[in-house]
Write a protein that holds these residues in place. Structure first.
Motif, mmCIF file in Angstrom:
data_model
loop_
_atom_site.group_PDB
_atom_site.id
_atom_site.type_symbol
_atom_site.label_atom_id
_atom_site.label_comp_id
_atom_site.label_asym_id
_atom_site.label_seq_id
_atom_site.Cartn_x
_atom_site.Cartn_y
_atom_site.Cartn_z
ATOM 1 N N HIS A 75 30.784 47.232 54.446
ATOM 2 C CA HIS A 75 31.444 48.639 53.949
ATOM 3 C C HIS A 75 32.711 48.518 53.907
ATOM 4 O O HIS A 75 33.648 49.307 53.048
ATOM 5 C CB HIS A 75 30.946 49.319 55.315
ATOM 6 N N GLU A 76 33.351 47.654 54.883
ATOM 7 C CA GLU A 76 35.048 47.504 54.589
ATOM 8 C C GLU A 76 35.305 46.812 53.408
ATOM 9 O O GLU A 76 36.277 47.150 52.793
ATOM 10 C CB GLU A 76 35.479 46.910 55.834
ATOM 11 N N VAL A 77 34.483 45.923 53.034
ATOM 12 C CA VAL A 77 34.756 45.396 51.686
ATOM 13 C C VAL A 77 34.682 46.272 50.519
ATOM 14 O O VAL A 77 35.648 46.229 49.458
ATOM 15 C CB VAL A 77 33.908 43.990 51.670
ATOM 16 N N HIS A 78 33.612 47.073 50.618
ATOM 17 C CA HIS A 78 33.448 48.050 49.408
ATOM 18 C C HIS A 78 34.573 49.163 49.390
ATOM 19 O O HIS A 78 35.182 49.448 48.367
ATOM 20 C CB HIS A 78 32.150 48.743 49.691
ATOM 21 N N ALA A 79 34.849 49.268 50.857
ATOM 22 C CA ALA A 79 36.358 50.474 50.837
ATOM 23 C C ALA A 79 37.387 49.807 50.207
ATOM 24 O O ALA A 79 38.326 50.449 49.710
ATOM 25 C CB ALA A 79 36.347 50.869 52.230
ATOM 26 N N ALA A 80 37.693 48.597 50.560
ATOM 27 C CA ALA A 80 38.808 47.877 49.995
ATOM 28 C C ALA A 80 38.768 47.652 48.268
ATOM 29 O O ALA A 80 39.861 48.028 47.950
ATOM 30 C CB ALA A 80 39.046 46.316 50.576
ATOM 31 N N ALA A 84 37.234 49.886 46.357
ATOM 32 C CA ALA A 84 37.519 50.884 45.912
ATOM 33 C C ALA A 84 38.735 51.389 46.050
ATOM 34 O O ALA A 84 39.181 52.387 44.965
ATOM 35 C CB ALA A 84 36.609 52.149 46.852
ATOM 36 N N CYS A 85 39.526 50.989 47.023
ATOM 37 C CA CYS A 85 41.044 51.224 47.133
ATOM 38 C C CYS A 85 41.709 50.750 45.912
ATOM 39 O O CYS A 85 42.669 51.276 45.374
ATOM 40 C CB CYS A 85 41.551 50.742 48.519
ATOM 41 N N LEU A 86 41.431 49.269 45.621
ATOM 42 C CA LEU A 86 41.957 48.684 44.691
ATOM 43 C C LEU A 86 41.543 49.288 43.548
ATOM 44 O O LEU A 86 42.596 49.517 42.286
ATOM 45 C CB LEU A 86 41.252 47.323 44.867
ATOM 46 N N GLN A 116 43.679 52.554 38.809
ATOM 47 C CA GLN A 116 43.456 53.998 38.042
ATOM 48 C C GLN A 116 44.773 54.751 38.125
ATOM 49 O O GLN A 116 45.302 55.341 37.148
ATOM 50 C CB GLN A 116 42.354 54.667 38.340
ATOM 51 N N ALA A 117 45.294 55.003 39.335
ATOM 52 C CA ALA A 117 46.730 55.881 39.630
ATOM 53 C C ALA A 117 47.817 55.017 38.820
ATOM 54 O O ALA A 117 48.605 55.629 38.215
ATOM 55 C CB ALA A 117 46.743 55.649 41.090
ATOM 56 N N PHE A 118 47.859 53.749 38.893
ATOM 57 C CA PHE A 118 48.974 53.281 38.054
ATOM 58 C C PHE A 118 48.782 53.145 36.722
ATOM 59 O O PHE A 118 49.891 53.418 36.037
ATOM 60 C CB PHE A 118 48.823 51.427 38.707
ATOM 61 N N HIS A 141 51.594 40.119 50.246
ATOM 62 C CA HIS A 141 50.713 39.058 50.742
ATOM 63 C C HIS A 141 49.246 39.183 50.344
ATOM 64 O O HIS A 141 48.621 38.207 50.124
ATOM 65 C CB HIS A 141 50.992 38.789 52.291
ATOM 66 N N ILE A 142 48.723 40.293 50.850
ATOM 67 C CA ILE A 142 47.423 40.427 50.602
ATOM 68 C C ILE A 142 46.923 40.416 49.447
ATOM 69 O O ILE A 142 46.076 40.204 48.735
ATOM 70 C CB ILE A 142 46.975 41.947 51.452
ATOM 71 N N GLY A 143 47.669 41.251 48.553
ATOM 72 C CA GLY A 143 47.574 41.251 46.991
ATOM 73 C C GLY A 143 47.391 40.026 46.297
ATOM 74 O O GLY A 143 46.781 39.650 45.551
ATOM 75 N N ASN A 144 48.660 39.302 46.647
ATOM 76 C CA ASN A 144 48.407 37.749 45.981
ATOM 77 C C ASN A 144 47.282 37.083 46.431
ATOM 78 O O ASN A 144 46.780 36.099 45.727
ATOM 79 C CB ASN A 144 49.868 37.351 46.309
ATOM 80 N N ASP A 145 47.049 37.145 47.764
ATOM 81 C CA ASP A 145 45.870 36.387 48.494
ATOM 82 C C ASP A 145 44.525 36.745 47.670
ATOM 83 O O ASP A 145 43.715 35.841 47.226
ATOM 84 C CB ASP A 145 45.771 36.485 49.781
ATOM 85 N N VAL A 146 44.358 37.927 47.387
ATOM 86 C CA VAL A 146 43.265 38.438 46.768
ATOM 87 C C VAL A 146 43.094 38.193 45.386
ATOM 88 O O VAL A 146 42.002 37.610 44.818
ATOM 89 C CB VAL A 146 42.942 40.166 47.049
ATOM 90 N N ALA A 147 44.173 38.371 44.583
ATOM 91 C CA ALA A 147 44.343 37.875 43.259
ATOM 92 C C ALA A 147 44.088 36.194 43.182
ATOM 93 O O ALA A 147 43.408 36.043 42.086
ATOM 94 C CB ALA A 147 45.766 37.972 42.742
ATOM 95 N N GLN A 148 44.701 35.596 43.798
ATOM 96 C CA GLN A 148 44.371 34.010 43.978
ATOM 97 C C GLN A 148 42.809 33.865 44.097
ATOM 98 O O GLN A 148 42.309 32.956 43.410
ATOM 99 C CB GLN A 148 45.294 33.500 44.996
ATOM 100 N N ARG A 149 42.257 34.633 45.111
ATOM 101 C CA ARG A 149 40.863 34.427 45.208
ATOM 102 C C ARG A 149 40.122 34.658 43.976
ATOM 103 O O ARG A 149 38.998 34.024 43.698
ATOM 104 C CB ARG A 149 40.520 35.005 46.429
ATOM 105 N N ILE A 150 40.448 35.702 43.302
ATOM 106 C CA ILE A 150 39.530 36.024 42.209
ATOM 107 C C ILE A 150 39.875 35.274 41.225
ATOM 108 O O ILE A 150 38.921 34.810 40.507
ATOM 109 C CB ILE A 150 39.899 37.637 41.876
ATOM 110 N N GLU A 151 40.921 34.820 40.980
ATOM 111 C CA GLU A 151 41.222 33.889 39.972
ATOM 112 C C GLU A 151 40.569 32.469 40.098
ATOM 113 O O GLU A 151 40.083 31.866 39.126
ATOM 114 C CB GLU A 151 42.944 33.406 39.744
ATOM 115 N N ALA A 152 40.640 32.168 41.437
ATOM 116 C CA ALA A 152 39.977 30.845 41.713
ATOM 117 C C ALA A 152 38.407 31.054 41.357
ATOM 118 O O ALA A 152 37.797 30.109 40.981
ATOM 119 C CB ALA A 152 39.908 30.185 43.224
ATOM 120 N N TYR A 153 37.896 32.144 41.738
ATOM 121 C CA TYR A 153 36.614 32.546 41.798
ATOM 122 C C TYR A 153 36.281 32.513 40.236
ATOM 123 O O TYR A 153 35.064 32.115 39.574
ATOM 124 C CB TYR A 153 35.986 33.734 42.231
#
Length: 164
Positions: A20-25, A27-29, A34-36, A146-158
């Motif tokens: 649930h927390e991951v899905h909320a994160a 959805a936030c992204l 979308q807002a950007f 920090h969190i944004g870069n970490d998530v981006a790196q994880r997605i890129e690696a995936y």
């Protein structure tokens, strides 16, 4: 890409976020994305441009504009970039001349009107930064980065691992 410890680290049992927390994160992204995108569209429309026109105009303002390279970097076609250039010429935001060094090359520059439009766009963008980002505490911005870069790196690696 350098693999970080954070990429290799596995959560301790019982410490992983809930689904649930991951899905909320996620959805936030998606909401942020979308807002950007809506804000960029709003900024461009505010000066009578499309986002693509703004991108070409911004690239021309750097004085290193090459239509074919722009098309490649933006996953666009040369025809679409040529059309946008014609639109910007019609709006008198840019001018084009033949290069003195190579008659096959074109030199694109902003006109006075184009420089004014770019100044308006930059001022509007800066106002949004002032009103949104600079009202956050420095540690909030650092944590977001920090969190944004970490998530981006994880997605890129995936993505990289998924294409093998």
């Amino acid at each position: 890409m350098v693999e970080t410890t954070a990429l290799r680290a596995q959560p301790k049992p019982g410490c992983a976020p809930s689904l649930h927390e991951v899905h909320a994160a996620i959805a936030c992204l998606q909401r942020l994305t979308q807002a950007f995108a809506e804000r960029r569209s709003q900024l461009a429309a505010g000066v009578g441009l499309s986002e693509h026109q703004w991108g070409v105009l911004e690239e021309i303002s750097t004085e290193h504009f090459m239509p074919s390279l722009f098309a490649e970097q933006r996953a666009s076609t040369r025809a679409a970039v040529s059309k946008t250039i014609r639109q910007l010429l019609d709006k008198a935001l840019i001018s084009v001349s033949v290069s003195k060094d190579d008659g096959r090359q074109r030199k694109y520059v902003l006109t006075a009107k184009g420089r004014k439009v770019m100044a308006e766009l930059r001022a509007s963008r800066q106002q949004a930064i002032d009103d949104i980002w600079l009202k956050l505490a420095p540690e909030q911005v650092a944590q977001f980065t920090h969190i944004g870069n970490d998530v981006a790196q994880r997605i890129e690696a995936y993505l990289k691992a998924s294409t093998k």
